[in-house]
Design an enzyme around this catalytic site. Structure first.
Site, PDB file in Angstrom:
ATOM      1  CB  ILE A 171      -0.976  -0.032   1.247  1.00  0.00           C
ATOM      2  CG1 ILE A 171      -2.113  -1.324   1.242  1.00  0.00           C
ATOM      3  CG2 ILE A 171      -1.556   1.409   1.289  1.00  0.00           C
ATOM      4  CD1 ILE A 171      -3.043  -1.284   2.170  1.00  0.00           C
TER       5      ILE A 171
ATOM      6  CG  ASP B 283      11.881   1.789  14.392  1.00  0.00           C
ATOM      7  OD1 ASP B 283      10.800   1.704  14.397  1.00  0.00           O
ATOM      8  OD2 ASP B 283      12.535   0.913  15.398  1.00  0.00           O
TER       9      ASP B 283
ATOM     10  CE1 TYR C  34      -2.757  -4.133  11.374  1.00  0.00           C
ATOM     11  CE2 TYR C  34      -4.998  -4.397  11.176  1.00  0.00           C
ATOM     12  CZ  TYR C  34      -4.122  -4.037  10.611  1.00  0.00           C
ATOM     13  OH  TYR C  34      -4.021  -3.333   9.480  1.00  0.00           O
TER      14      TYR C  34
ATOM     15  CE  LYS D 212      -3.493  -0.493  11.297  1.00  0.00           C
ATOM     16  NZ  LYS D 212      -2.514   0.712  10.656  1.00  0.00           N
TER      17      LYS D 212
ATOM     18  CB  THR E 172      -0.262  -6.171   0.610  1.00  0.00           C
ATOM     19  OG1 THR E 172      -0.694  -6.653   1.794  1.00  0.00           O
ATOM     20  CG2 THR E 172      -1.056  -4.924  -0.037  1.00  0.00           C
TER      21      THR E 172
END
Length: 262
Positions: A20, A65, A157, A161, A192
């Site tokens: 992306i 990073d 995760y 988000k 991806t």
């Protein structure tokens, strides 16, 4: 007081070595922006930058990073010195893993939150002073539809988000009168390397995998009938980065093929 960004805007895209992020960097460059291609891996950043401009005049590779404050500070100084201070920030860098919550180690929680949420905080904090001086800026945070509805086996995760969307809304309110918009883009499963990684990890760590495999199961959930393509997300980012989106801020916009319509 709001103003206008100088001609030939500078865009910084994190996690742009592949997938992306690479698609966003290429799309922004096609719209006339100079692009700083940031990735934690030099090879990926350099590959995307060469794709945009082998001569290195309209695109540069930067290694950083985003979970490390000193690294982000150095990245912004490098970009400012070579292209100018970013007018547009696309916070795309992200990581994921699939693990049952009972097995989720603290170190993995910290890694995912560090890149996905802390990284966006650090990068936004670093670019905002120059945007405020100019009275113009665009911050586009890549979130996920998993940041609106929790999903099993990716609690860390999903939490990161959800946090990205909250950060987006707060910053949008704080800087609304300074010519700076802040929006989140929420893709569904996207074609991806990260999707392939997630499917492979689900196969090994989640009991009772679907007969057709997790990749097929992911796609089956999308009413459109296919995963998102990186270019789908890049098109929305290009719009949000422009003057035509000046009144759009604080939004978490799905790119999901009618999946999770909220």
């Amino acid at each position: 007081m709001t103003g206008a960004a100088p001609a030939g805007r500078v865009a910084l895209v994190t996690g742009a070595g592949r997938g992306i992020g690479a698609a966003i960097a290429v799309r922004l460059a096609s719209g006339g922006h100079r692009v700083a291609v940031c990735d934690v891996r030099a090879e990926g950043a350099e590959r995307t930058a060469r794709t945009i401009d082998p001569a290195g005049r309209r695109a540069i590779a930067v290694v950083a990073d985003v979970s490390d404050a000193a690294s982000v500070t150095g990245m912004i100084a490098d970009v400012a010195g070579r292209l100018g201070s970013p007018d547009i920030l696309v916070n795309n860098a992200g990581v994921i893993s699939a693990v049952p919550f009972a097995d989720l180690a603290e170190a993995e929680w910290d890694r995912v939150l560090g890149v996905n949420l802390k990284g966006q905080y650090l990068c936004a904090r670093a670019v905002l002073p120059a945007m405020r001086r100019r009275g113009w800026g665009r911050i586009i945070n890549i979130a996920s539809d998993a940041g609106k509805t929790g999903e099993p086996y990716i609690a860390h995760y999903s939490a990161s988000k959800f946090g990205v969307i909250g950060l987006t809304q707060s910053l949008a309110l704080e800087y609304a009168r300074e010519g700076i918009t802040v929006n989140a883009v929420c893709p569904a499963i996207t074609d991806t390397d990260m999707m392939e990684q997630l499917a492979a990890e689900m196969e090994h760590s989640v009991p009772g995998p679907p007969a057709a495999g997790w990749r097929a199961a992911f796609v089956q959930e999308i009413p459109l009938g296919r995963p998102m393509a990186p270019a789908d997300i890049a098109e929305l980012c290009a719009f949000l980065a422009g003057d035509g989106a000046a009144a759009i801020s604080g939004q978490a916009i799905n790119v999901s093929g009618a999946h999770e319509m909220h």
